[in-house]
Write a protein that holds these residues in place. Sequence first.
Motif, PDB file in Angstrom:
ATOM      1  N   ALA A 162       0.828  -1.206   0.000  1.00 39.06           N
ATOM      2  CA  ALA A 162       0.000   0.000   0.000  1.00 39.06           C
ATOM      3  C   ALA A 162       0.860   1.252   0.000  1.00 39.06           C
ATOM      4  N   GLY A 163       2.020   1.198   0.665  1.00 35.44           N
ATOM      5  CA  GLY A 163       2.913   2.344   0.688  1.00 35.44           C
ATOM      6  C   GLY A 163       3.635   2.572  -0.615  1.00 35.44           C
ATOM      7  N   LEU A 164       3.627   1.583  -1.504  1.00 34.93           N
ATOM      8  CA  LEU A 164       4.298   1.699  -2.798  1.00 34.93           C
ATOM      9  C   LEU A 164       3.345   2.102  -3.920  1.00 34.93           C
ATOM     10  N   LEU A 165       2.073   2.303  -3.605  1.00 31.07           N
ATOM     11  CA  LEU A 165       1.111   2.682  -4.636  1.00 31.07           C
ATOM     12  C   LEU A 165       1.436   4.068  -5.188  1.00 31.07           C
ATOM     13  N   PRO A 166       1.091   4.333  -6.447  1.00 32.21           N
ATOM     14  CA  PRO A 166       1.447   5.624  -7.070  1.00 32.21           C
ATOM     15  C   PRO A 166       0.612   6.782  -6.532  1.00 32.21           C
ATOM     16  N   GLY A 167       1.106   8.002  -6.773  1.00 35.44           N
ATOM     17  CA  GLY A 167       0.383   9.220  -6.406  1.00 35.44           C
ATOM     18  C   GLY A 167       0.240   9.473  -4.938  1.00 35.44           C
ATOM     19  N   ALA A 181      -9.144   0.867  -2.610  1.00 35.52           N
ATOM     20  CA  ALA A 181     -10.120  -0.218  -2.564  1.00 35.52           C
ATOM     21  C   ALA A 181      -9.732  -1.345  -3.516  1.00 35.52           C
ATOM     22  N   GLY A 182      -9.273  -0.977  -4.716  1.00 35.55           N
ATOM     23  CA  GLY A 182      -8.842  -1.999  -5.667  1.00 35.55           C
ATOM     24  C   GLY A 182      -7.641  -2.774  -5.155  1.00 35.55           C
ATOM     25  N   TYR A 183      -6.683  -2.042  -4.589  1.00 40.98           N
ATOM     26  CA  TYR A 183      -5.519  -2.728  -4.023  1.00 40.98           C
ATOM     27  C   TYR A 183      -5.935  -3.616  -2.853  1.00 40.98           C
ATOM     28  N   GLY A 184      -6.787  -3.089  -1.968  1.00 37.31           N
ATOM     29  CA  GLY A 184      -7.220  -3.874  -0.820  1.00 37.31           C
ATOM     30  C   GLY A 184      -7.935  -5.148  -1.227  1.00 37.31           C
ATOM     31  N   CYS A 243     -15.108  -6.903   2.499  1.00 35.01           N
ATOM     32  CA  CYS A 243     -15.121  -6.116   3.739  1.00 35.01           C
ATOM     33  C   CYS A 243     -14.112  -4.979   3.660  1.00 35.01           C
ATOM     34  N   THR A 244     -12.931  -5.258   3.115  1.00 34.68           N
ATOM     35  CA  THR A 244     -11.908  -4.222   2.972  1.00 34.68           C
ATOM     36  C   THR A 244     -12.376  -3.115   2.041  1.00 34.68           C
TER      37      THR A 244
END
Length: 279
Positions: A162-167, A181-184, A243-244
Motif C-alpha cells: 500500500a505504501g508503494l502505490l502511485p500518487g 479499494a482496488g488494491y485492498g 469487507c476491505t
Amino acid sequence: MTLAPEARAPRVRAVRLGPRSVAALALVTAVGVIAFGWPFLAPPASQLGAHAQDAPWLFAGLLILLVAVVAATISESDLGPKAVATLGVLAATGAALRPIGAGTAGIEPMFFLLVLSGRVLGPGFGFALGSVTMFASALLTGGVGPWLPFQMLSMGWFAMGAGLLPGPVRLRGRAELLLLAGYGFLASLAYGTVMNLAGWPFMGATASGISFHPGDSVAANLARFAAYCLATSLGWDLGRALCTVVLTFALGPAVLRALRRATRRAAFETPVTFDGPGE
C-alpha cells in the motif's frame, strides 16, 4: 486548479528506508518467496520432496530470524520515538480489530486499516506495522503457532505494498479511494492464497485430489493447489476482500484525514529534544 494544503504538502514517511533496510527487505522477501513456494520451486527429481512435512517448520524458524533482522535494520534507519509511538497505537488498534467478525465470512476490518496506514506512512512503516500487528493479534487471540511467521511476513508485504502505490502526494479524493479499494481487494485475495501455501504441504495424502504430491510435476501440483484454494478458502478470502472495499469507501476519507493530520503534527523528521530543568 488549486491544490488543497494536504495535496501540496510533501509526503511524510515515519520510516525512511536506507540502503541497508532495502537490502534486508529484499533478502527477507527472497527467502519468503522460497518459504512459501518451495513445493513449486523444487524440481520433481530433487530430494526436497522427501521433507514435505518438516520443510515448512524449518522455513518458519528461518523467517522468525529474518523478520527480526529486518525490524532491527529498520529501527536503525530512522525509527524515532514518535514513529514507535505511532506504530504502537496503530498495531494495538489493528490487533483489537482482528477478532471482530472472526469466524464470520472472512470479515476482518484490520486489513483496511493497514492499507490506509501503509498508504499514508510509507512502505517501511507499512512492513513494520503489518508484522507487529499480526504478532500482537496472535498474542491477543491465542493464535501463536508455526504459521505465525508466515502471517507476519505476508501482512508486512500487504501493508508495504500500500505504501508503494502511485500518487502518494497528489492523488486525493475518489480516485485515491478507488485505488486503495482496488488494491485492498486484490491484496486480500492474494494474502489468503499465499497463506494457503504455508499449510497446503502438510495435507499429505488425506485429500489426494487437492493435496501436495512430492515428486509430481509443477503443473500437476499447481492444479491441485488451485483446487485446494477453491475448496477451502475462496469464500473466506472474498469476504475479507469485500469487507476491505466497503470499509475503505465508508471510513477511508475520515481515517486518511486523521492519519495525515497526525503525521503532520508528529513531525517525524524533526528530532526530539529534551530541555533540562529550568530551561
